[in-house]
Scaffold this motif. Structure first.
Motif, short mmCIF file in Angstrom:
data_model
loop_
_atom_site.label_atom_id
_atom_site.label_comp_id
_atom_site.label_asym_id
_atom_site.label_seq_id
_atom_site.Cartn_x
_atom_site.Cartn_y
_atom_site.Cartn_z
N PHE A 169 13.35 2.13 -9.45
CA PHE A 169 12.32 3.14 -9.20
C PHE A 169 12.84 4.10 -8.16
O PHE A 169 13.44 3.68 -7.17
N ARG A 170 12.64 5.39 -8.38
CA ARG A 170 13.09 6.41 -7.44
C ARG A 170 11.93 6.99 -6.67
O ARG A 170 10.89 7.30 -7.23
N VAL A 171 12.15 7.15 -5.36
CA VAL A 171 11.19 7.84 -4.51
C VAL A 171 12.04 8.72 -3.59
O VAL A 171 12.73 8.22 -2.72
N GLY A 172 12.06 10.00 -3.90
CA GLY A 172 12.94 10.92 -3.17
C GLY A 172 14.39 10.53 -3.40
O GLY A 172 14.81 10.33 -4.53
N ASP A 173 15.13 10.35 -2.32
CA ASP A 173 16.54 9.95 -2.41
C ASP A 173 16.74 8.45 -2.46
O ASP A 173 17.86 7.97 -2.50
N THR B 64 2.89 -1.95 -2.38
CA THR B 64 3.09 -0.59 -1.88
C THR B 64 4.08 -0.65 -0.73
O THR B 64 3.85 -1.35 0.26
N LEU B 65 5.20 0.06 -0.89
CA LEU B 65 6.22 0.15 0.15
C LEU B 65 5.96 1.39 0.98
O LEU B 65 5.60 2.44 0.44
N ARG B 66 6.15 1.28 2.29
CA ARG B 66 5.90 2.40 3.19
C ARG B 66 7.21 2.77 3.90
O ARG B 66 7.77 1.95 4.63
N PHE B 67 7.66 4.01 3.67
CA PHE B 67 8.90 4.50 4.26
C PHE B 67 8.61 5.57 5.30
O PHE B 67 7.63 6.32 5.18
N GLU C 162 4.78 6.57 0.92
CA GLU C 162 4.39 5.33 0.25
C GLU C 162 4.73 5.39 -1.23
O GLU C 162 4.65 6.45 -1.85
N TYR C 163 5.08 4.23 -1.78
CA TYR C 163 5.43 4.15 -3.19
C TYR C 163 5.05 2.76 -3.71
O TYR C 163 5.42 1.75 -3.12
N LYS C 164 4.30 2.72 -4.83
CA LYS C 164 3.89 1.46 -5.45
C LYS C 164 4.94 1.01 -6.46
O LYS C 164 5.39 1.81 -7.28
N VAL C 165 5.27 -0.28 -6.40
CA VAL C 165 6.20 -0.86 -7.37
C VAL C 165 5.55 -2.09 -8.00
O VAL C 165 4.83 -2.82 -7.33
N PRO C 166 5.80 -2.32 -9.29
CA PRO C 166 5.31 -3.54 -9.93
C PRO C 166 6.24 -4.70 -9.57
O PRO C 166 7.46 -4.55 -9.52
N VAL C 167 5.65 -5.85 -9.28
CA VAL C 167 6.41 -7.04 -8.91
C VAL C 167 6.09 -8.13 -9.92
O VAL C 167 4.93 -8.37 -10.23
N GLU C 168 7.12 -8.80 -10.43
CA GLU C 168 6.93 -9.93 -11.33
C GLU C 168 7.42 -11.19 -10.64
O GLU C 168 8.46 -11.18 -9.99
N VAL C 169 6.66 -12.27 -10.79
CA VAL C 169 7.06 -13.55 -10.20
C VAL C 169 8.05 -14.21 -11.16
O VAL C 169 7.75 -14.40 -12.34
#
Length: 153
Positions: free
Chosen positions: A22-26, A128-131, A136-143
């Motif tokens: 997943f890309r968020v900016g650079d 949701t990752l916070r940089f 902020e950027y949401k990513v799907p997580v699989e167990v």
């Protein structure tokens, strides 16, 4: 022609479903995943294969959140002589042109504190990752079941 379009659409959907970058900016966030937690465990663990900073400016991962746990802490593991120590850190530096691993068995990971319920293989949730710079950027997580031995929490 309609059948070909449906077939191509299905291929595109399948390719999208297995994409793990997943890309968020650079920044490129590679393969978010969590490991199953033991029944009754209060905490869980999530990882990323890594975060690549393809830019020329440093960034910093400041934190994360999810609906499946009360909070997420960024943790660092380090050897202290013969003992592995784990501690919460306020952020993780993302130097330009480099990749930082948040893989299982590596230096950094996400501690999911006070899970709503144990994590099981196949479960999915958003994190949701916070940089500092990328926001902020949401990513799907699989167990997923880890391939290597887990250090345990």
């Amino acid at each position: 022609m309609a059948r070909l379009a449906l077939g191509l659409g299905g291929l595109l959907l399948a390719a999208t479903a297995v994409a793990h970058d997943f890309r968020v900016g650079d920044l490129v966030i590679d393969h978010p995943y969590a490991v199953p937690s033991p029944a009754g465990a209060a905490n869980g663990v999530a990882y990323l294969r890594g975060i690549r900073n393809r830019g020329t400016v440093p960034d910093r991962l400041l934190g994360a959140s999810t609906s499946v746990a009360q909070r997420i802490e960024l943790h660092e593991m380090r050897m202290d002589g013969e003992v592995m120590r784990m501690r919460e850190v306020p952020g993780i530096d993302l130097p330009p042109g480099q990749e930082v691993s948040l893989r299982h068995g590596q230096r950094y990971h996400f501690m999911l504190v006070k899970l709503d319920k144990p994590l099981a293989v196949g479960d999915r949730f958003e994190m949701t990752l916070r940089f500092e710079k990328a926001g902020e950027y949401k990513v799907p997580v699989e167990v997923q079941q880890p391939r290597a031995h887990h250090h345990g929490h």
